[in-house]
Design a protein around this motif. Structure first.
Motif, short mmCIF file in Angstrom:
data_model
loop_
_atom_site.label_atom_id
_atom_site.label_comp_id
_atom_site.label_asym_id
_atom_site.label_seq_id
_atom_site.Cartn_x
_atom_site.Cartn_y
_atom_site.Cartn_z
N VAL A 300 0.88 -1.16 0.00
CA VAL A 300 0.00 0.00 0.00
C VAL A 300 0.92 1.22 0.00
O VAL A 300 1.77 1.35 0.88
N GLY A 302 1.44 5.63 -0.99
CA GLY A 302 0.78 6.91 -1.14
C GLY A 302 1.77 8.04 -0.94
O GLY A 302 2.97 7.82 -0.73
N LEU A 319 -1.33 2.51 9.66
CA LEU A 319 -2.49 1.86 9.07
C LEU A 319 -3.13 1.00 10.15
O LEU A 319 -2.51 0.05 10.65
N ASN A 322 -10.33 1.13 11.29
CA ASN A 322 -11.16 2.02 10.49
C ASN A 322 -12.13 2.77 11.41
O ASN A 322 -12.65 2.20 12.37
N LEU A 359 -6.04 5.32 7.63
CA LEU A 359 -4.67 5.78 7.59
C LEU A 359 -4.55 7.03 8.45
O LEU A 359 -5.36 7.95 8.32
N LYS A 377 -7.56 9.36 7.24
CA LYS A 377 -8.35 8.95 6.07
C LYS A 377 -8.93 7.58 6.35
O LYS A 377 -8.19 6.60 6.54
N ASP A 379 -11.74 4.22 5.59
CA ASP A 379 -12.30 3.39 4.51
C ASP A 379 -11.29 3.06 3.41
O ASP A 379 -11.62 3.12 2.21
N ILE A 380 -10.11 2.69 3.80
CA ILE A 380 -9.11 2.24 2.84
C ILE A 380 -9.26 0.73 2.68
O ILE A 380 -8.96 -0.03 3.61
N ASN A 381 -9.74 0.31 1.54
CA ASN A 381 -10.05 -1.10 1.28
C ASN A 381 -8.84 -1.79 0.69
O ASN A 381 -8.45 -1.51 -0.45
N LEU A 392 -2.63 4.81 -3.35
CA LEU A 392 -3.57 5.84 -2.95
C LEU A 392 -3.28 7.13 -3.71
O LEU A 392 -2.13 7.42 -4.06
#
Length: 568
Positions: A300, A302, A319, A322, A359, A377, A379-381, A392
């Motif tokens: 992952v 970004g 990370l 959620n 995140l 942030k 709802d990082i699926n 991202l």
């Protein structure tokens, strides 16, 4: 105390293979022997004892190996043991308890075993650990990334005076405590205990630390001398609480802690380092086929950019849960990933389990040490096959414009840069004075002390230009006080030009044990804002942190992170 050597062949009586590799032998009396042709251990209902390696028994009169939660009163009791998987060169032995499964994965010829635990019915945690208590003549020293050296002998405890919480005052006015042997868990490559000819180690490969609770600043006790018995303790706090205010985690059925490698050698740390590099290159392990363990993607990535245009250089990136309702340090139900952004704000997590995460990011000091806010942030699926790479979009971190009057220290949730900060040391706060004055414009960061624990005043003296001070147009200001930790019992009142504007006290701050358990860098992070009416400000000003009351216990009070005054 060393026990007489027992030949390996005697322990393997009844095992049919001519050349034995990994094995499990049921003794028929509620005990088992596990091992290979290099080492073996007798597992009793609770304790693993009689550990043989290089024809020497390594537990001696100590307790041996065991697993427990929420204190030693809750030791796991094993009811059954079976080989649940066999590979071409290894076996996976599962010990069953009411709370879950402890696995020992034993490879042919390996001095040690991979270990992991699968939850089935653990209660809300708290503390969960595996550990060895080993012979104190064979293992005389301990190592982690924060401390390496000879463990104090039991005789030193006997001539010292206990003052609190596994802490003693020595005849030479020093301090003796197990908490000096603590460390930041995600910074550890390996830790253990060793002597002239033997070493026992835990290897925690990066990035395979996702099962730990907490964030970058998670600290734990790692090794120590048991004060009551003299046992040498190699501690594996896989869900720890030693430096936290809160830890109440409900755990899903099937959560896996591990795997990690428990490794035996000749006590040479360079050999362990080489082995660690081998484990990193082998991660994630192909031999563990559990579906939740295998369900992960490659990375992952970004890039974080501040709304003022600066890259979020060096930011701590996390990370985790959620839509969180806990701090990042207090999270612990599932799996957690930590990293730091590059100079351009780019970050990368590797081998991330599938799931939905939030995140978070915060300043880790210069060059963005002025940033007081946290990025979030939800709802990082994270989903897809193992080769997937989730990229991202560029993430914009909204930060308020600041007209800073002064700032002491960087906002990084640590006391880094302040006097006497760094590492673990019982009673370090004794070195901090009762009174100090920090003169804005001439004092250095190191003139401020990392913590406050004496009746007295920490003063900040600062001037303001006359243009800021008029009878008709005086701006208001905001004082931001960020604490790297706080141990309850000491109340600090805050004054601006002798007018009280707030306080730091047990009534409003959760307490963590860091300051009185040898911590000098971090505990539970807290941040407070205190408005200041502009009419109180003059061309010459003071902000005072006055200790109003002290705990009867030692070393209670705030650990400072950063202090900032700005116009609003």
């Amino acid at each position: 105390m060393k026990l007489p050597t027992v030949a390996l062949g005697l322990l393997l009586t009844g095992i049919s293979l001519a050349k034995q590799h990994g094995f499990l032998k049921d003794n028929g009396d509620g005990t088992w022997i596990i091992g290979n042709d290099v080492w073996n251990m007798t597992q009793e209902k609770i304790y693993g004892s009689k550990l043989y390696y290089k024809d020497q028994e390594l537990v001696g009169e100590a307790t041996g190996h065991y697993v427990s939660y929420n204190g030693a009163a809750s030791n796991l009791a094993w009811t059954d043991a079976n080989i649940v998987k066999t590979g071409s060169n290894y076996i996976d032995i599962q010990f069953d308890a009411a709370e879950g499964e402890m696995h020992w994965v034993i490879f042919n010829g390996l001095a040690g075993a991979y270990q992991y635990f699968v939850n089935r019915a653990l209660p809300v945690l708290g503390e969960f650990r595996t550990l060895w208590r080993l012979d104190n003549e064979t293992f005389t020293s301990a190592y982690n990334a924060d401390k390496d050296g000879v463990l104090p002998p039991l005789s030193e405890y006997a001539v010292s005076t206990k003052i609190q919480d596994e802490t003693w005052k020595t005849p030479d006015e020093g301090y003796l405590t197990k908490y000096d042997w603590s460390g930041f868990v995600r910074e550890q490559e390996y830790w253990g205990v060793y002597g002239e000819n033997f070493g026992s180690w835990y290897l925690k490969q990066h990035p395979g630390k996702d099962y730990f609770n907490g964030d970058h600043l998670k600290q734990e006790l790692m090794n120590h001398r048991e004060s009551a018995t003299g046992d040498v303790v190699q501690l594996n706090m896989i869900h720890g609480t030693h430096f936290q205010a809160l830890s109440n985690d409900t755990l899903p059925n099937g959560k896996i802690w591990g795997p990690w490698l428990w490794y035996l050698n000749n006590g040479i740390k360079s050999d362990v380092s080489l082995r660690y590099n081998n484990e990193v290159n082998s991660w994630p392990y192909k031999w563990l086929s559990d579906a939740s363990y295998r369900s992960r993607i490659a990375s992952v990535t970004g890039k974080l950019v501040l709304s003022d245009g600066r890259p979020a250089a060096g930011a701590a990136v996390f990370l985790g849960d959620n839509h969180p309702n806990k701090t990042t340090l207090d999270m612990g139900s599932t799996y957690y990933y930590t990293t730091y952004a590059d100079n351009d704000g780019s970050f990368r997590f590797t081998d991330v389990r599938t799931g939905v995460y939030a995140l978070q990011a915060w300043s880790n000091g210069s060059p963005i040490g002025d940033i007081t806010t946290t990025y979030l942030k939800n709802d990082i699926n994270v989903s897809g096959p193992a080769t997937s790479k989730l990229r991202l979009d560029k993430l914009t971190w909204s930060v308020p414009a600041s007209d800073t009057v002064f700032q002491i220290g960087d906002f990084d949730r640590k006391s880094t840069g302040f006097a006497y900060s760094g590492g673990f040391g019982a009673g370090r706060v004794d070195n901090c004075p009762a009174n100090l004055t920090y003169a804005v414009g001439s004092s250095e960061t190191s003139d401020w002390c990392f913590a406050q624990n004496k009746i007295g005043t920490f003063r900040i003296a600062f001037p303001l230009p006359a243009s800021n001070i008029t009878s008709n147009n005086t701006s208001d200001a905001l004082l931001t006080v960020s604490l790297a930790g706080y141990s309850q019992g000491t109340t600090v009142n805050i004054f601006c030009n002798d007018v009280r504007i707030g306080n730091l006290s047990s009534s409003g701050i959760l307490s963590d044990p860091s300051l009185y358990r040898s911590g000098t860098v971090a505990g539970e992070w807290h941040q407070f804002e205190f408005p200041i009416n502009g009419s109180r400000l003059k061309t010459s000003n003071t902000i005072d942190f006055r200790v109003a009351s002290l705990s009867s216990s030692l070393w209670r009070g705030p650990i400072y992170d950063a202090i900032k005054l700005e116009w609003i």
